[in-house]
Design an enzyme around this catalytic site. Structure first.
Site, short mmCIF file in Angstrom:
data_model
loop_
_atom_site.label_atom_id
_atom_site.label_comp_id
_atom_site.label_asym_id
_atom_site.label_seq_id
_atom_site.Cartn_x
_atom_site.Cartn_y
_atom_site.Cartn_z
CG ASN A 24 -0.35 -0.37 2.64
OD1 ASN A 24 0.47 -0.88 2.78
ND2 ASN A 24 -1.01 0.69 3.54
CD GLU A 28 -1.45 5.05 4.50
OE1 GLU A 28 -2.18 4.08 5.49
OE2 GLU A 28 -0.88 5.94 5.52
CB CYS A 86 -5.24 -1.40 -2.15
SG CYS A 86 -6.50 -0.20 -1.24
CD GLU A 118 -5.18 -5.69 -1.28
OE1 GLU A 118 -4.63 -4.57 -1.00
OE2 GLU A 118 -5.93 -6.17 -0.24
CB CYS A 173 -10.90 -2.53 0.12
SG CYS A 173 -10.11 -1.58 -1.48
CB CYS A 231 -8.65 -4.45 -3.75
SG CYS A 231 -7.45 -3.31 -3.42
#
Length: 161
Positions: free
Chosen positions: A62, A64, A73, A75, A112, A115
């Site tokens: 990830n 940010e 993210c 993924e 999430c 993703c």
């Protein structure tokens, strides 16, 4: 009117030692990627490792951003990188692991919704399921046999005709 029940099957491993060797290697790549996550705001570090049909492993973590929607993210970083580096090579599996600097993550971390949708696009495009292996920092590992299982009624290209 009628009701229809949707269900799917999970495999739950008691820990990394129970995983098949190839998946232990994949998860260890995800753990290594997790350590390099850029998560100065949430302190929640996620690593992902994608196994391609050609045997290559592509990692992501990830990333940010102070403007939260601008981050990405782990993924999607890994899956998009796999698509960019190896276009047309099917994804067989994705290992995902998470940890936090604020508490012990002892529950497997699932992707999430964004993703799930992104990985589902690859699953639909390649017409083969993508197996997910989900792990926290420690503890059990959950295996999902297909992304479509955890995103029933997913949006796909058939809606865009």
């Amino acid at each position: 009117m009628h009701k229809q029940k949707l269900s799917f099957e999970l495999t739950i491993f008691n820990g990394l030692a129970e995983l098949p060797k190839e998946m232990r290697v994949l998860m260890s790549e995800a753990v290594a990627a997790r350590k390099n996550a850029y998560a100065p705001y949430s302190h929640f570090q996620v690593g992902a490792a994608v196994l391609l049909e050609n045997g290559k492993i592509v990692i992501g973590n990830n990333q940010e951003n102070a403007s939260y929607p601008s981050g990405l993210c782990a993924e999607r970083v890994a899956v998009f990188q796999a698509g960019a580096l190896y276009p047309g090579v099917p994804i067989t599996s994705v290992a995902i692991t998470a940890t936090s600097k604020n508490h012990v993550v002892d529950t497997p971390a699932a992707p999430c919704g964004n993703c799930r949708q992104a990985i589902l696009e690859y699953e639909n495009r390649q017409k083969k399921p993508i197996t997910l292996y989900l792990m926290g920092e420690t503890g059990k590992v959950i295996q999902c046999n297909a992304v479509a299982d955890i995103l029933p009624l997913g949006f796909d290209s058939s809606f865009l005709r």
